[in-house]
Design a protein around this motif. Structure first.
Motif: not given
Length: 501
Positions: A379-387, A391-397, A399-411
């Protein structure tokens, strides 16, 4: 002749808790012009337009309409001021006729049908629109439904129109028709604001462009004085390459073959109708089609999430049709699926990134306990790699913007080292920087020999990124073409069933 200012926004600020969505924004649109509103995802475009249409109210600043400072506290206020907003997702009653939808909520609905029909047809003639007032909306094309939405606001006296991503689900031919309509309305003296992320459309339709960046107005420019590269630089704050590298496929052996696939939708209609095609290793197969043409059924059937009535899906010559996702994985099939509904199907909204990483890998563990450490590191690697902004890798997804949710899933899906990657609208809602990052990631998978299915909306991207493009229309394949040897117009015709290739 000098143009009269229709709307003037001065120092508009809107906060949601600690988040400043709009920060002292200035904007002007004149009668007899088309103003494009441009900005990355989250730049504040829709928030600003929602204040003009009465959905939100500004915390600070003023809005003037026709030179008079006004308070727009509700959509009814906006309507009285002659402002009409046409949303990306249409607000129509499908079983009703076009005429019923147009007059719904107005006092004139009590007029007899003949008088109503004459008034609607009069508006059509005045603005160059074409519609059958008595046709049910559920039987209309997307373009016709959009025309009904435009007529709804014109019927209520709107002279200031706001269109939010109006071409998102239109074919090139339908987009051209819409632009003809908008130019005609401009000639009639309407003030038009169009929100779009497609730079070629900004250049084609607008007179001026107002650019937002991180909730602030960067400025307004004459469209004739800029190019797409300059607009992108203004949006993101630095130069961005707008070209997609397309490596040549190396291994073109077939990894998956779909034979005579027929899939019924829950409503009884055919989602896929006798579909045949193959996917090759090391290629990106694009899928184009008007929304609802069978894309969802195609993805979910291959992934084992939807049953089929007929046919076969051969993965390395073994039929996987009818098997559950778990059984498909047990066969040794390494397939990653990025669905259209991110939070409904792809991720658990109440979990953080770490636990959503575990959803893909927990079966590999041994014993009764789950080791969260590798998932947390990923999770931390993806945060860095995909910008990814969180707030943290434990924050419920959720609460993220739609674009960031997509990055999490594709990553997550790419990190699972797939042989076949199915992606449905993977850059929907992403800003330009993030979109091009995703294109690069998909090309990296392609160069590793992964077969990639890319279901997309932007035909320019499909033509530039994909090796072949398969076109769906009403559940049937109307053509599979070489992306380097076709045009947007040809694909547009296939999307409507008018041309086969």
């Amino acid at each position: 002749m000098a143009q009269t200012t229709a709307i003037a926004c001065s120092k508009i600020t809107k906060r949601f808790g600690t988040v400043v969505a709009n920060d002292a924004i200035d904007l002007q649109v004149r009668y007899g012009e088309i103003l494009a509103l441009l900005g990355e995802n989250g730049s504040g475009k829709t928030t600003l337009m929602n204040m003009l249409s009465g959905i939100y109210h500004p915390d600070e600043g003023t809005i003037a309409v026709d030179g008079r400072t006004v308070a727009i506290s509700s959509p009814a206020d906006a309507q009285r001021l002659g402002i009409g907003m046409i949303h990306q997702h249409f607000k129509l009653v499908e079983p009703f006729s076009a005429m019923d939808n147009i007059v719904l909520g107005t006092k004139e609905r009590k007029l007899n049908n003949r008088a109503l029909k004459e008034k609607v047809l009069g508006l059509c003639k005045e603005y160059g629109l074409s519609i059958n007032p008595e046709q049910r909306v559920q039987d209309m094309s997307v373009s016709e439904k959009q025309t009904v939405e435009i007529l709804k606001v014109l019927y209520r006296g709107a002279r200031i129109l706001i269109l939010d991503e109006p071409t998102a689900v239109l074919t090139p031919q339908e987009t051209d028709k819409l632009f003809q309509i908008l130019r005609g309305m401009r000639e009639k003296g309407c003030a038009i604001i169009i929100i779009t992320h497609k730079l070629n459309e900004v250049m084609a339709i607008s007179d001026r462009v107002t650019i937002l960046r991180k909730g602030k107005s960067v400025g307004t420019v004459e469209t004739s004085q800029v190019d797409p590269a300059k607009l992108t630089e203004l949006m993101v704050g630095h130069a961005v390459s707008l070209s997609i590298h397309r490596p040549e496929p190396r291994d073109v052996s077939t990894i998956l073959k779909v034979v005579n696939l027929t899939v019924q939708r829950p409503d009884g209609g055919l989602g896929l109708d006798d579909v045949n095609f193959e996917i090759r290793r090391g290629e990106i197969l694009g899928v184009a089609g008007i929304a609802g043409s069978g894309q969802k059924e195609l993805c979910e059937t291959i992934a084992g999430l939807m049953p089929a009535q007929k046919g076969a899906i051969l993965y390395n010559k073994e039929n996987i049709l009818g098997k559950s996702p778990k059984e498909i994985i047990a066969l040794g099939v390494s397939m990653s699926f990025v669905p259209e509904d991110r939070l409904g199907m792809g991720l658990v909204a109440g979990m953080g990134m770490t636990d959503n990483m575990l959803l893909k890998s927990y079966r590999r563990g041994k014993g009764p306990f789950v080791d969260r450490a590798p998932a947390k590191e990923l999770a931390k690697e993806l945060v860095d790699k995909l910008s990814i902004v969180t707030p943290s890798v434990e924050t419920p997804v959720r609460l993220m913007s739609g674009g960031n949710v997509q990055k999490v899933l594709l990553g997550r899906e790419i990190e699972s080292d797939p042989n076949l990657l199915i992606t449905a609208y993977p850059v929907r809602g992403l800003d330009i920087n993030s979109s091009y990052l995703i294109y690069d990631l998909l090309n990296q998978q392609k160069e590793k020999g992964v077969a990639v299915v890319f279901i997309g909306e932007d035909l320019d991207v499909l033509l530039e990124l994909c090796d072949r493009i398969m076109v769906l229309c009403h559940g049937k394949i109307t053509g599979i073409v070489d992306a380097k040897a076709t045009t947007k117009e040809q694909i547009g015709l296939m999307m409507t069933g008018e041309e086969n290739a």
